[in-house]
Design a protein around this motif. Structure first.
Motif, PDB file in Angstrom:
ATOM      1  N   LEU A   3       0.835  -1.212   0.000  1.00 45.66           N
ATOM      2  CA  LEU A   3       0.000   0.000   0.000  1.00 45.66           C
ATOM      3  C   LEU A   3       0.864   1.253   0.000  1.00 45.66           C
ATOM      4  O   LEU A   3       0.554   2.232  -0.690  1.00 45.66           O
ATOM      5  CB  LEU A   3      -0.924   0.002   1.225  1.00 45.66           C
ATOM      6  N   LYS A   4       1.925   1.237   0.788  1.00 39.77           N
ATOM      7  CA  LYS A   4       2.829   2.401   0.812  1.00 39.77           C
ATOM      8  C   LYS A   4       3.417   2.642  -0.576  1.00 39.77           C
ATOM      9  O   LYS A   4       3.532   3.797  -1.024  1.00 39.77           O
ATOM     10  CB  LYS A   4       3.945   2.165   1.835  1.00 39.77           C
ATOM     11  N   LEU A   5       3.769   1.572  -1.293  1.00 41.38           N
ATOM     12  CA  LEU A   5       4.311   1.737  -2.633  1.00 41.38           C
ATOM     13  C   LEU A   5       3.247   2.277  -3.589  1.00 41.38           C
ATOM     14  O   LEU A   5       3.552   3.102  -4.463  1.00 41.38           O
ATOM     15  CB  LEU A   5       4.854   0.398  -3.151  1.00 41.38           C
ATOM     16  N   ILE A   6       2.010   1.841  -3.429  1.00 43.96           N
ATOM     17  CA  ILE A   6       0.921   2.381  -4.260  1.00 43.96           C
ATOM     18  C   ILE A   6       0.791   3.884  -4.055  1.00 43.96           C
ATOM     19  O   ILE A   6       0.639   4.654  -5.011  1.00 43.96           O
ATOM     20  CB  ILE A   6      -0.405   1.662  -3.949  1.00 43.96           C
ATOM     21  N   PHE A   7       0.859   4.328  -2.799  1.00 47.27           N
ATOM     22  CA  PHE A   7       0.829   5.763  -2.526  1.00 47.27           C
ATOM     23  C   PHE A   7       1.974   6.480  -3.237  1.00 47.27           C
ATOM     24  O   PHE A   7       1.791   7.513  -3.874  1.00 47.27           O
ATOM     25  CB  PHE A   7       0.927   6.017  -1.020  1.00 47.27           C
ATOM     26  N   ASP A   8       3.166   5.903  -3.121  1.00 47.81           N
ATOM     27  CA  ASP A   8       4.344   6.545  -3.702  1.00 47.81           C
ATOM     28  C   ASP A   8       4.245   6.620  -5.218  1.00 47.81           C
ATOM     29  O   ASP A   8       4.679   7.601  -5.831  1.00 47.81           O
ATOM     30  CB  ASP A   8       5.604   5.780  -3.304  1.00 47.81           C
ATOM     31  N   CYS A   9       3.693   5.591  -5.842  1.00 44.20           N
ATOM     32  CA  CYS A   9       3.552   5.591  -7.309  1.00 44.20           C
ATOM     33  C   CYS A   9       2.429   6.503  -7.764  1.00 44.20           C
ATOM     34  O   CYS A   9       2.487   7.090  -8.848  1.00 44.20           O
ATOM     35  CB  CYS A   9       3.286   4.173  -7.814  1.00 44.20           C
ATOM     36  N   ASN A  10       1.404   6.619  -6.939  1.00 46.31           N
ATOM     37  CA  ASN A  10       0.223   7.358  -7.346  1.00 46.31           C
ATOM     38  C   ASN A  10       0.411   8.858  -7.238  1.00 46.31           C
ATOM     39  O   ASN A  10      -0.155   9.620  -8.015  1.00 46.31           O
ATOM     40  CB  ASN A  10      -0.975   6.922  -6.494  1.00 46.31           C
ATOM     41  N   ASP A  11       1.200   9.281  -6.279  1.00 41.19           N
ATOM     42  CA  ASP A  11       1.434  10.712  -6.086  1.00 41.19           C
ATOM     43  C   ASP A  11       2.924  10.993  -6.235  1.00 41.19           C
ATOM     44  O   ASP A  11       3.637  11.258  -5.269  1.00 41.19           O
ATOM     45  CB  ASP A  11       0.957  11.170  -4.705  1.00 41.19           C
ATOM     46  N   VAL A  12       3.402  10.911  -7.453  1.00 40.64           N
ATOM     47  CA  VAL A  12       4.834  11.063  -7.685  1.00 40.64           C
ATOM     48  C   VAL A  12       5.310  12.484  -7.406  1.00 40.64           C
ATOM     49  O   VAL A  12       6.491  12.689  -7.157  1.00 40.64           O
ATOM     50  CB  VAL A  12       5.183  10.666  -9.136  1.00 40.64           C
ATOM     51  N   ASP A  13       4.409  13.461  -7.464  1.00 39.01           N
ATOM     52  CA  ASP A  13       4.823  14.850  -7.270  1.00 39.01           C
ATOM     53  C   ASP A  13       4.443  15.382  -5.897  1.00 39.01           C
ATOM     54  O   ASP A  13       4.576  16.564  -5.626  1.00 39.01           O
ATOM     55  CB  ASP A  13       4.196  15.740  -8.347  1.00 39.01           C
ATOM     56  N   VAL A  14       3.929  14.507  -5.029  1.00 44.03           N
ATOM     57  CA  VAL A  14       3.464  14.936  -3.716  1.00 44.03           C
ATOM     58  C   VAL A  14       4.193  14.146  -2.650  1.00 44.03           C
ATOM     59  O   VAL A  14       4.429  12.945  -2.799  1.00 44.03           O
ATOM     60  CB  VAL A  14       1.936  14.729  -3.574  1.00 44.03           C
ATOM     61  N   ASP A  15       4.577  14.786  -1.598  1.00 47.89           N
ATOM     62  CA  ASP A  15       5.204  14.106  -0.473  1.00 47.89           C
ATOM     63  C   ASP A  15       4.114  13.440   0.351  1.00 47.89           C
ATOM     64  O   ASP A  15       3.429  14.083   1.134  1.00 47.89           O
ATOM     65  CB  ASP A  15       5.983  15.112   0.382  1.00 47.89           C
ATOM     66  N   VAL A  16       3.935  12.144   0.151  1.00 46.87           N
ATOM     67  CA  VAL A  16       2.866  11.417   0.829  1.00 46.87           C
ATOM     68  C   VAL A  16       3.374  10.925   2.171  1.00 46.87           C
ATOM     69  O   VAL A  16       4.319  10.157   2.243  1.00 46.87           O
ATOM     70  CB  VAL A  16       2.393  10.221  -0.031  1.00 46.87           C
ATOM     71  N   ASP A  17       2.736  11.382   3.218  1.00 49.87           N
ATOM     72  CA  ASP A  17       3.125  10.989   4.564  1.00 49.87           C
ATOM     73  C   ASP A  17       2.090  10.016   5.098  1.00 49.87           C
ATOM     74  O   ASP A  17       1.035  10.403   5.566  1.00 49.87           O
ATOM     75  CB  ASP A  17       3.222  12.234   5.465  1.00 49.87           C
ATOM     76  N   VAL A  18       2.384   8.730   4.991  1.00 47.03           N
ATOM     77  CA  VAL A  18       1.469   7.698   5.466  1.00 47.03           C
ATOM     78  C   VAL A  18       1.859   7.342   6.887  1.00 47.03           C
ATOM     79  O   VAL A  18       2.951   6.833   7.129  1.00 47.03           O
ATOM     80  CB  VAL A  18       1.522   6.451   4.566  1.00 47.03           C
ATOM     81  N   ASP A  19       0.998   7.626   7.817  1.00 46.58           N
ATOM     82  CA  ASP A  19       1.247   7.318   9.218  1.00 46.58           C
ATOM     83  C   ASP A  19       0.848   5.870   9.469  1.00 46.58           C
ATOM     84  O   ASP A  19      -0.330   5.543   9.564  1.00 46.58           O
ATOM     85  CB  ASP A  19       0.439   8.267  10.107  1.00 46.58           C
ATOM     86  N   LEU A  20       1.829   4.989   9.574  1.00 48.09           N
ATOM     87  CA  LEU A  20       1.526   3.575   9.748  1.00 48.09           C
ATOM     88  C   LEU A  20       0.848   3.295  11.078  1.00 48.09           C
ATOM     89  O   LEU A  20       0.231   2.245  11.244  1.00 48.09           O
ATOM     90  CB  LEU A  20       2.812   2.753   9.639  1.00 48.09           C
ATOM     91  N   ALA A  21       0.954   4.206  12.034  1.00 49.51           N
ATOM     92  CA  ALA A  21       0.297   3.986  13.317  1.00 49.51           C
ATOM     93  C   ALA A  21      -1.217   3.856  13.161  1.00 49.51           C
ATOM     94  O   ALA A  21      -1.874   3.211  13.966  1.00 49.51           O
ATOM     95  CB  ALA A  21       0.626   5.126  14.287  1.00 49.51           C
ATOM     96  N   THR A  22      -1.765   4.468  12.109  1.00 46.59           N
ATOM     97  CA  THR A  22      -3.213   4.380  11.911  1.00 46.59           C
ATOM     98  C   THR A  22      -3.636   2.988  11.466  1.00 46.59           C
ATOM     99  O   THR A  22      -4.818   2.678  11.484  1.00 46.59           O
ATOM    100  CB  THR A  22      -3.669   5.403  10.859  1.00 46.59           C
ATOM    101  N   LEU A  23      -2.678   2.161  11.065  1.00 46.34           N
ATOM    102  CA  LEU A  23      -3.008   0.794  10.679  1.00 46.34           C
ATOM    103  C   LEU A  23      -3.075  -0.143  11.872  1.00 46.34           C
ATOM    104  O   LEU A  23      -3.580  -1.249  11.761  1.00 46.34           O
ATOM    105  CB  LEU A  23      -1.972   0.265   9.692  1.00 46.34           C
ATOM    106  N   GLY A  24      -2.533   0.248  12.994  1.00 44.32           N
ATOM    107  CA  GLY A  24      -2.553  -0.617  14.162  1.00 44.32           C
ATOM    108  C   GLY A  24      -1.162  -0.821  14.722  1.00 44.32           C
ATOM    109  O   GLY A  24      -0.155  -0.394  14.168  1.00 44.32           O
TER     110      GLY A  24
END
Length: 642
Positions: free
Chosen positions: A468-489
């Motif tokens: 999922l993190k890689l999908i975020f990175d590929c999907n928003d190549v021009d945006v700094d995507v900050d995925v907080d893994l703590a929200t996953l558990g």
């Protein structure tokens, strides 16, 4: 191999004792038909083997070419090899056991911390654990007749154990077992899902052992296939006679049947120095006089022929991987190489990578061999890829011998996407949307090496989180995507330090760089006037389809199952509504444990609905979607566990 009148992809009753013949190449030209490829030679050049000569002093080594490994006439217990690690075997002999010890101590420390904090050692949530246990206890769920294709199918039976029904011709199937380790490994690897020994295992034509580690090769399921082997009798049948009787379902009969051996056991040359069972398969013959065992050499084509005929129905090629095999990683490791296996027919081209660290030369060689599929009309790209998912922890030590989950993304583009597009262009098809849909419908990739044993501080859901993190990175190549893994558990919180490590970050950078380079290569395939350029958004769609078409253990399914086309259609046609940030591991778990026959558009769309939780308003992440259209307003939510 048989024409199966039963509607099951994998019959549960023994159908026939006929077995195909695996032919050794009869001349040097046949042996070297793939070894002469430039990509194969480049791969072989990275696989230098250092061997300790028989009777030589402790620090005396000789250097061998990898392709000579299985051709050495002398078999001796002192053999060790070091590849990919260092050019100095003495240093490797000191460093590699230390690395193994570090991984073991890290695993133990993580278990101690989680135990005293009251956390589950294997699953991120108790609900997912309950789902997994219930799923295993329910046994094999067959694929519905109406959902089956003419492409055969597979069952994921455990950690890396696969059952593959490979179609050949005239509605025949070749039944193959890969890495049949279905029993528990022991208390050091617990907790783990309970073992399942499948019915109808005796129908297996060919058993492929990628390497002799205990999580990939264990004796218990083999007692049905090789009852005449003394080692099996002494190690399994004799000590566990009552258990074997109970498993057989016939407590009154002899546990050592006298039926002819049907199955050929294929393993990397050199494995006979690790386990006497491999030696016994070389010494025992089938009814046709050929040995039960096949000590396979690297890059050599083995033709599989129809019983009683010279007709070739499949070709098997062993591909050396960045791995090693030995029963004890501290004392007798590196005694045999690890292999992946490429199976080619006129209908399919299937690659199981076994265990391996990522190597561009390795996958270049696989792609080059697949492009030379010797079966007329057969696909020249990998139609079904079985790729190891992690482990994603301790990448500093693991990257030598285990690729990260996200490395699979560049395997998909190299082995599947690029050669598929090349074939479409040759057929006059250039429309990007059509190619994208056809690719996702006709090819597939499944994760192995996860979800059954706990081999380190990993969780059941780790591959989902990393993917999922890689999908975020590929999907928003021009945006700094900050995925907080703590929200996953809390499980994802445990994974966070490993994903923040310099080694994992380097892997992320390398994967994204390779994907961009592959996109440039794809766009270069089209004429200059072609307006439909491929980009990272298209890769994100493929990655999302890959995630949502994973198949759970014990779910029998066809290659080319309609779920691939359905998910591809949903992902591409309604991409602006697909919000990856709304995916939660619990909803993914419910989808994952649903049989592909029962996955619906309604449940698909339900996974991407915005959770209604006002308490999450202060935990936003950057908004993404799988489309290039108008930006979608960011929701006031994050990835959550329900």
């Amino acid at each position: 191999m048989s024409a199966d009148s039963n509607q099951r992809i994998f019959p549960t009753a023994v159908t026939t004792t006929d077995r195909p013949t695996i032919a050794m190449p009869v001349d040097n030209d046949q042996r070297q038909c793939f070894q002469g490829l430039r990509e194969v030679q480049a791969c072989a050049d990275t696989l230098t083997v250092w061997e300790k000569a028989p009777g030589s002093p402790p620090c005396t080594w000789q250097q061998l070419n990898y392709t000579e490994w299985g051709r050495q006439p002398a078999v001796h217990r002192d053999r060790k090899y070091y590849s990919h690690q260092t050019e100095t075997p003495l240093i490797a002999g000191l460093r590699d056991p230390i690395d193994a010890l570090k991984i073991g101590l890290s695993t133990l420390w993580e278990k101690i911390k989680r135990f005293f904090s009251g956390k589950d050692l294997f699953f991120l949530s108790r609900q997912i654990k309950a789902n997994a246990l219930t799923h295993i206890q329910n046994g094999i769920r067959p694929c519905q007749d109406s959902k089956q294709t003419d492409r055969g199918g597979f069952i994921k039976r455990g950690h890396a154990h696969l059952g593959i029904a490979l179609p050949t011709c005239d509605n025949d199937k070749l039944y193959i077992a890969v890495d049949p380790a279905v029993n528990k490994l022991g208390p050091g690897y617990s907790p783990q899902l309970p073992p399942v020994i499948p019915e109808g295992l005796e129908n297996t034509d060919l058993v492929l052992i990628s390497h002799a580690h205990l999580d990939h090769f264990k004796d218990l399921p083999l007692y049905r296939l090789y009852p005449q082997m003394p080692t099996l009798f002494e190690r399994i049948i004799q000590p566990f006679e009552q258990f074997i009787r109970r498993l057989s379902g016939h407590p009154e009969v002899n546990v050592v049947p006298t039926a002819p051996i049907r199955t050929r056991l294929c393993f990397p040359a050199g494995s006979e120095q690790i386990d006497p069972l491999f030696n016994e398969t070389l010494e025992n013959n089938c009814n046709d006089g050929t040995p039960v065992g096949l000590a396979a050499d690297a890059f050599v084509p083995y033709t599989i022929k129809r019983p009683g005929s010279d007709d070739t129905i499949a070709t098997l090629v062993a591909i050396p991987t960045k791995h090693w095999a030995g029963t004890n990683p501290l004392t007798n490791f590196h005694k045999a190489p690890g292999f992946g296996y490429l199976l080619m027919t006129e209908k399919e081209c299937i690659f199981d990578a076994g265990d391996t660290g990522y190597s561009p030369e390795l996958y270049d060689a696989v792609a080059a061999i697949a492009a030379k599929n010797p079966h007329p009309g057969g696909p020249n790209y990998v139609t079904a890829l079985f790729s190891p998912a992690g482990p994603d922890f301790e990448r500093k030590h693991m990257e030598k011998t285990h690729q990260a989950t996200i490395d699979t993304a560049r395997c998909i583009t190299k082995l599947q996407l690029i050669p598929f597009i090349q074939e479409q262009i040759r057929n006059g098809i250039t429309d990007k949307q059509q190619i994208l849909r056809d690719f996702m419908a006709q090819t597939e990739c499944h994760f192995i090496h996860w979800g059954h044993y706990k081999l380190g501080p990993i969780h059941f859901e780790d591959p989902w989180i990393c993917w999922l993190k890689l999908i975020f990175d590929c999907n928003d190549v021009d945006v700094d995507v900050d995925v907080d893994l703590a929200t996953l558990g809390e499980g994802a919180t445990d994974l966070q330090p490993f994903m923040d490590s310099p080694e994992y970050q380097a892997t992320q950078i390398a994967v994204k760089a390779q994907l961009r380079a592959d996109i440039d290569q794809i766009n270069a395939l089209f004429d200059d006037g072609h307006q439909q350029h491929w980009d990272m958004q298209d890769i994100a769609m493929i990655l999302m389809k890959t995630l949502l078409t994973q198949v759970a253990t014990n779910h029998e399914t066809s290659f080319g199952h309609e779920q691939h086309g359905s998910v591809a259609e949903w992902v591409t046609s309604d991409s602006h509504r697909i919000r990856p940030e709304n995916l939660a591991t619990q909803t993914l778990s419910n989808w994952f444990f649903t049989h592909p026959d029962d996955r619906s558009e309604r449940s698909f769309r339900g996974m991407f609905e915005r959770p209604r939780n006002p308490n999450l308003a202060d935990r936003n992440i950057s908004s993404t979607s799988l489309s290039r259209g108008q930006p979608v307003p960011a929701p006031d939510l994050s990835i959550t566990v329900h």
